[in-house]
Design a protein around this motif. Structure first.
Motif, PDB file in Angstrom:
ATOM      1  N   SER A  50      33.893  95.541  23.777  1.00  0.00           N
ATOM      2  CA  SER A  50      33.740  95.934  25.175  1.00  0.00           C
ATOM      3  C   SER A  50      34.212  94.782  26.064  1.00  0.00           C
ATOM      4  O   SER A  50      34.909  93.883  25.591  1.00  0.00           O
ATOM      5  CB  SER A  50      32.274  96.276  25.464  1.00  0.00           C
ATOM      6  OG  SER A  50      32.128  96.812  26.757  1.00  0.00           O
ATOM      7  N   MET A  79      25.223  98.644  24.758  1.00  0.00           N
ATOM      8  CA  MET A  79      26.166  98.732  25.872  1.00  0.00           C
ATOM      9  C   MET A  79      25.460  98.547  27.218  1.00  0.00           C
ATOM     10  O   MET A  79      26.011  97.906  28.117  1.00  0.00           O
ATOM     11  CB  MET A  79      26.908 100.074  25.848  1.00  0.00           C
ATOM     12  CG  MET A  79      27.996 100.155  24.796  1.00  0.00           C
ATOM     13  SD  MET A  79      29.242  98.861  24.934  1.00  0.00           S
ATOM     14  CE  MET A  79      29.833  99.094  26.596  1.00  0.00           C
ATOM     15  N   ASN A  83      26.553  95.627  29.860  1.00  0.00           N
ATOM     16  CA  ASN A  83      26.934  95.960  31.234  1.00  0.00           C
ATOM     17  C   ASN A  83      26.146  95.189  32.292  1.00  0.00           C
ATOM     18  O   ASN A  83      26.547  95.144  33.451  1.00  0.00           O
ATOM     19  CB  ASN A  83      26.821  97.461  31.475  1.00  0.00           C
ATOM     20  CG  ASN A  83      27.877  98.234  30.725  1.00  0.00           C
ATOM     21  OD1 ASN A  83      28.941  97.719  30.407  1.00  0.00           O
ATOM     22  ND2 ASN A  83      27.581  99.482  30.405  1.00  0.00           N
TER      23      ASN A  83
END
Length: 114
Positions: A50, A79, A83
Motif C-alpha cells: 500500500s 489497511m 491509512n
C-alpha cells in the motif's frame, strides 16, 4: 475437494486439495505448491502492499508493505491502521513505519527511499 491455482511461482499449477483426507494436495509441481494448498484452506494469509502519506519528500505517497504475511481476515483492519499514518522524509527502504501492527507480530515497512 477444492481446486486452486498455485500462486507460489509463475507456473500456476492446478491444485486439488482434499479436505476429507487431511488436506492432501495433488497437482503440485513442487513441495511449495503442496504447502500453499494446505495453508490456503487452513489459514489463508497475504502480504499487503500500500502507500502512506509522506511530508517533505518528492512525492506525496510512500510505498509500504507488510514485513511478512498476515491473516487474510485482518486485511481491512491493517489497511485502516496504514491509512492513519503520515511520515516525515527522509525514509529508507526497510524502515519500520508501523511496528507490530495490530499485535500480529508483523511490521509495516518502507518499500522505497524518499
Amino acid at each position: 475437494m477444492t481446486e486452486l491455482i498455485c500462486i507460489v511461482c509463475p507456473k500456476g499449477c492446478h491444485l486439488k486439495v482434499d479436505e476429507a483426507n487431511d488436506y492432501k494436495v495433488t497437482g503440485n509441481g513442487c513441495p511449495r505448491g503442496a504447502e500453499y494448498g494446505r495453508k490456503e484452506l487452513v489459514n489463508p494469509t497475504r502480504v499487503i502492499t500500500s502507500t502512506v502519506k509522506i511530508e517533505g519528500g518528492s512525492y506525496r505517497r510512500l510505498p509500504v508493505k507488510t514485513s511478512s504475511d498476515i491473516p487474510k481476515g485482518k486485511i481491512t483492519d491493517v489497511m485502516n491502521e496504514i491509512n492513519k499514518v503520515t511520515v516525515q522524509s527522509p525514509v529508507h527502504v526497510g524502515d519500520v513505519i508501523i511496528k507490530d501492527v495490530l499485535g500480529l507480530g508483523v511490521d509495516i515497512v518502507s518499500a522505497k527511499n524518499m
